[in-house]
Design an enzyme around this catalytic site. Structure first.
Site, PDB file in Angstrom:
ATOM      1  N   ASP A  14       0.819  -1.206   0.000  1.00  0.00           N
ATOM      2  CA  ASP A  14       0.000   0.000   0.000  1.00  0.00           C
ATOM      3  C   ASP A  14       0.863   1.270   0.000  1.00  0.00           C
ATOM      4  OD1 ASP A  14      -2.313   1.451   0.003  1.00  0.00           O
ATOM      5  OD2 ASP A  14      -2.678   1.265   2.153  1.00  0.00           O
ATOM      6  N   HIS A  31       3.318   3.634  -8.667  1.00  0.00           N
ATOM      7  CA  HIS A  31       3.113   2.235  -9.069  1.00  0.00           C
ATOM      8  C   HIS A  31       4.349   1.708  -9.812  1.00  0.00           C
ATOM      9  CE1 HIS A  31      -0.916   2.289  -7.651  1.00  0.00           C
ATOM     10  NE2 HIS A  31      -1.402   3.065  -8.599  1.00  0.00           N
ATOM     11  N   LEU A 125      10.220 -21.255  -3.789  1.00  0.00           N
ATOM     12  CA  LEU A 125       9.273 -20.258  -3.267  1.00  0.00           C
ATOM     13  C   LEU A 125       7.984 -20.240  -4.095  1.00  0.00           C
ATOM     14  CD1 LEU A 125       8.925 -17.697  -1.329  1.00  0.00           C
ATOM     15  CD2 LEU A 125       9.590 -16.383  -3.342  1.00  0.00           C
TER      16      LEU A 125
HETATM   17  C1  FPP Z   1      -1.713   0.424  -3.359  1.00  0.00           C
HETATM   18  O1  FPP Z   1      -1.266   1.722  -3.470  1.00  0.00           O
HETATM   19  C2  FPP Z   1      -1.193  -0.383  -4.427  1.00  0.00           C
HETATM   20  C3  FPP Z   1      -1.916  -0.918  -5.449  1.00  0.00           C
HETATM   21  C4  FPP Z   1      -3.375  -0.668  -5.603  1.00  0.00           C
HETATM   22  C5  FPP Z   1      -1.314  -1.716  -6.487  1.00  0.00           C
HETATM   23  C6  FPP Z   1      -0.019  -2.432  -6.170  1.00  0.00           C
HETATM   24  C7  FPP Z   1       0.718  -2.510  -7.400  1.00  0.00           C
HETATM   25  C8  FPP Z   1       2.072  -2.507  -7.558  1.00  0.00           C
HETATM   26  C9  FPP Z   1       3.010  -2.548  -6.437  1.00  0.00           C
HETATM   27  C10 FPP Z   1       2.699  -2.446  -8.899  1.00  0.00           C
HETATM   28  C11 FPP Z   1       2.219  -3.380  -9.984  1.00  0.00           C
HETATM   29  C12 FPP Z   1       2.123  -4.796  -9.646  1.00  0.00           C
HETATM   30  C13 FPP Z   1       2.784  -5.840 -10.195  1.00  0.00           C
HETATM   31  C14 FPP Z   1       2.305  -7.177  -9.813  1.00  0.00           C
HETATM   32  C15 FPP Z   1       3.954  -5.767 -11.069  1.00  0.00           C
HETATM   33  P1  FPP Z   1      -2.330   2.888  -3.622  1.00  0.00           P
HETATM   34  O2  FPP Z   1      -2.351   3.317  -5.036  1.00  0.00           O
HETATM   35  O3  FPP Z   1      -3.649   2.466  -3.087  1.00  0.00           O
HETATM   36  O4  FPP Z   1      -1.686   3.973  -2.732  1.00  0.00           O
HETATM   37  P2  FPP Z   1      -2.435   5.132  -1.913  1.00  0.00           P
HETATM   38  O5  FPP Z   1      -3.174   4.430  -0.798  1.00  0.00           O
HETATM   39  O6  FPP Z   1      -1.318   5.966  -1.439  1.00  0.00           O
HETATM   40  O7  FPP Z   1      -3.371   5.814  -2.859  1.00  0.00           O
END
Ligand code: FPP
Length: 252
Positions: A14, A31, A125
């Protein structure tokens, strides 16, 4: 004594958006940086002796995000798979996805499905991406599948126990690794967010202030260390000397 290593660690990655916004960048920048963290964390998990790592990459609720952001997330998943499959294969990593895979686009499936297939014989893993995942959805689908089998006469309601129910969940083929030992959430949010509700019934939770793009291998190592110092009793009690002394003082 060697530290107790959690068998299955699940991470809520997150804070990508906030990480970017704090640096005056568009959310998608977070991201991109977040995706680039995954390789190091997978390698560290392997080094630590963790046997299963589940990463929450896209929730059922994330479908409500702007098209531009969703399409970038899918592109990042495709890029990760294309770039990292060789490394995963070399390290004997098995890849899975859990979630509503039927909602993913043909472009994503065209890269994801063959990668899963090619890595399916690996015994190291177990890396799982939770995509279009929501625990309630998973439980509802399991209930529907079980009810259907009952209606068809293949099972009886009284057959149901923890183990059988587990087989109906998306983690059903993970066997003894389907239960989560440690859930880590980054970004200082203290929520479970519909993630592996059944599988984490006895999990330890560790909440980390850093946002996911800053989460480093040493943060995973520290979390595992904290976990190994926690006393997991699974609801039972270990009677200590004080407790037994108290019993003797009670009237017969
Ligand atoms: C939460 O941050 C994260 C996500 C919704 C997506 C997680 C994705 C990645 C780490 C990258 C892509 C994934 C792969 C599998 C290569 P948020 O956007 O909700 O953050 P915020 O709470 O600060 O808005």
């Amino acid at each position: 004594m060697s530290p107790r290593i959690p068998k299955h660690v699940a991470i809520i990655m997150d804070g990508n958006g906030r990480w970017a916004q704090r640096r005056s960048h568009p959310r998608i920048f977070g991201h991109i940086r977040g995706a680039s963290r995954i390789r190091k964390i997978v390698n560290e998990a392997d080094t630590l002796g963790i046997r299963a790592l589940t990463l929450y990459a896209f929730s059922t609720e994330n479908w409500g995000r702007p098209e531009e952001e969703k399409s970038l997330l899918w592109k990042l998943l495709i890029k990760f798979l294309k770039k990292e499959e060789g490394e995963l294969a070399k390290n004997n990593v098995r890849l899975r996805v859990i979630g509503e895979v039927d909602r993913l686009s043909p472009e994503v499936r065209a890269v994801l499905d063959p990668a899963i297939e090619r890595l399916s014989g690996n015994t190291g893993l177990q890396l799982t991406f939770a995509v279009s995942y929501g625990s309630r959805k998973e439980i509802l689908r399991a209930a529907e599948a079980f009810a259907r089998e009952c209606a068809e006469g293949k099972r009886k309601p009284e057959d149901l126990d923890d183990q059988l129910w587990g087989n109906f969940l998306w983690t059903g083929d993970m066997g003894e690794l389907s239960d989560v030992d440690l859930v880590i959430r980054t970004s200082g949010e203290y929520r479970v967010s519909n993630f592996l509700l059944w599988q984490s019934a006895y999990a330890e939770y560790i909440f980390i202030e850093k946002c996911w793009p800053d989460f480093a291998p040493e943060d995973l190592r520290r979390a595992v260390e904290t976990y190994s110092n926690r006393d997991r009793r699974f609801g039972a009690l270990t009677p200590g000397p004080k407790l037994s002394a108290l019993h003797q003082e009670l009237p017969a």
